[in-house]
Design a protein around this motif. Structure first.
Motif, short mmCIF file in Angstrom:
data_model
loop_
_atom_site.label_atom_id
_atom_site.label_comp_id
_atom_site.label_asym_id
_atom_site.label_seq_id
_atom_site.Cartn_x
_atom_site.Cartn_y
_atom_site.Cartn_z
N GLN A 110 4.52 25.81 -8.70
CA GLN A 110 5.95 26.10 -8.85
C GLN A 110 6.79 25.06 -8.14
O GLN A 110 7.84 24.63 -8.63
N ARG A 111 6.30 24.65 -6.94
CA ARG A 111 7.05 23.62 -6.20
C ARG A 111 7.11 22.32 -7.00
O ARG A 111 8.15 21.66 -7.08
N GLN A 112 5.97 21.93 -7.60
CA GLN A 112 5.93 20.71 -8.40
C GLN A 112 6.84 20.82 -9.62
O GLN A 112 7.54 19.87 -9.98
N ALA A 113 6.84 22.01 -10.25
CA ALA A 113 7.73 22.21 -11.41
C ALA A 113 9.19 22.12 -10.99
O ALA A 113 10.02 21.52 -11.70
N ASN A 114 9.53 22.70 -9.83
CA ASN A 114 10.90 22.62 -9.32
C ASN A 114 11.29 21.17 -9.03
O ASN A 114 12.43 20.76 -9.27
N GLU A 115 10.35 20.40 -8.50
CA GLU A 115 10.63 19.00 -8.20
C GLU A 115 10.87 18.20 -9.47
O GLU A 115 11.77 17.34 -9.53
N VAL A 116 10.07 18.48 -10.51
CA VAL A 116 10.27 17.80 -11.80
C VAL A 116 11.66 18.13 -12.36
O VAL A 116 12.38 17.25 -12.85
N GLU A 117 12.06 19.40 -12.27
CA GLU A 117 13.37 19.81 -12.77
C GLU A 117 14.48 19.16 -11.95
O GLU A 117 15.51 18.72 -12.48
N ARG A 118 14.28 19.09 -10.62
CA ARG A 118 15.29 18.45 -9.77
C ARG A 118 15.46 16.99 -10.13
O ARG A 118 16.59 16.48 -10.23
N GLN A 119 14.33 16.28 -10.36
CA GLN A 119 14.41 14.87 -10.74
C GLN A 119 15.10 14.71 -12.10
O GLN A 119 15.88 13.78 -12.29
N ARG A 120 14.81 15.64 -13.03
CA ARG A 120 15.46 15.56 -14.34
C ARG A 120 16.98 15.73 -14.21
O ARG A 120 17.76 14.99 -14.82
N GLN A 121 17.40 16.70 -13.40
CA GLN A 121 18.83 16.91 -13.20
C GLN A 121 19.47 15.72 -12.51
O GLN A 121 20.62 15.35 -12.84
#
Length: 296
Positions: free
Chosen positions: A155-166
């Motif tokens: 979940q942390r990695q998924a959140n980081e991917v979303e943060r980078q996308r934003q």
């Protein structure tokens, strides 16, 4: 007693048996966890695993394992440590139900300090069974905790991917706002791009190409061109500039004698030459005190 984690790097593309040089002692710690980093695989989608412990007496213990981002965390079953000696641990990776790779690692099991004393299997079977059940419960709890940790990490990695996308989107939006250039009908404009045309400026409100401002389907007026101002007062006359250098001397013109006329010119040697028709008298010219005098 504590939980002891053993870190192991396993290249699944290397078929050789990996000797970890680990020695595990039964009852030495609360639980032994194998933390195996799997190298050699780029895509972990649809990959599952099976782990098998082959004891020195020939018996084996098999268990499924969870793979999280290329890592396996597995609590070594107590039964795998019941027999002292070498243990071959076989890790098999399955993709879509078919076996993809199989690798072996080796560690050693050493008898605990009570193994040469009273044998629980012979004299205290009920107590031994109870202890085994307690240890199995602890192992399940540890395994569940490791699975929860793996889920939290995913979940942390998924959140980081979303943060980078934003963040990338924010930077792209900011870059679009910085575009300010003369309007070009061949350019594909994006929202918030700004252009200038005929003295006015506009902001693009929807992506467009070839639609010229001030068409309100695509453009919003930022600032309109101002009216032409009145002519200002004439400035003061500037000072007379310095005299320029003397120009080059031009070529001598062509002279043709005509009756009744005289032609005067200076040749390349600086001499004053008078030309007149052969039928005419010499011109009444003389030089006095540096002056050319014509007597009439």
């Amino acid at each position: 007693m504590l939980v002891e984690t053993h870190n192991i790097l396993l290249d699944v593309t290397d078929p050789r048996v990996l000797d970890t040089a680990l020695t595990l002692v039964r009852n030495d710690v609360k639980a032994n966890v194998l933390h195996i980093q799997l190298a050699g695989v780029d895509d972990w989608s649809n990959v599952t695993g099976i782990i098998k412990y082959l004891r020195s007496d020939g018996s084996c213990i098999i268990d499924d394992v969870a793979i999280t981002s290329g890592y396996v965390d597995h609590v070594v079953p107590v039964a795998a440590l019941n027999v002292a000696g070498e243990v071959r641990c076989e890790v098999a990776l399955m993709r879509d139900g078919a076996r993809a790779t199989t690798n072996q690692i080796i560690f050693t099991v050493r008898a605990d300090i009570d193994s040469d004393g009273v044998k629980a299997d012979d004299r205290f079977p009920v107590l031994e069974k109870a202890l085994e059940q307690i240890k199995e419960i602890d192992s399940v709890a540890i395994l569940n905790a490791e699975k929860e940790r793996g889920t939290a990490e995913q979940q942390r990695q998924a959140n980081e991917v979303e943060r980078q996308r934003q963040e990338e989107q924010r930077e792209a939006d900011h870059a679009e706002m910085l575009v300010w250039e003369p309007y070009d009908p061949e350019t594909q404009y994006q929202t918030n791009n700004k252009v200038s045309l005929n003295g006015s400026s506009y902001a693009c409100k929807v992506p467009c190409r070839g639609i010229m401002p001030p068409d309100d389907r695509c453009w919003v007026l930022i600032a309109a061109r101002g009216d032409k101002g009145e002519r200002g007062k004439d400035g003061k006359v500037g000072k007379t500039g310095e005299q320029g250098p003397q120009g080059l001397r031009g070529d001598s013109g062509i002279t043709t004698p005509v009756d009744g006329f005289y032609t005067l010119y200076v040749n390349d040697d600086g001499d004053l030459i008078a030309r007149y028709p052969a039928s005419a008298d010499a011109p009444p010219l003389s030089i006095r005190d540096g002056l050319l005098i014509l007597t009439v």
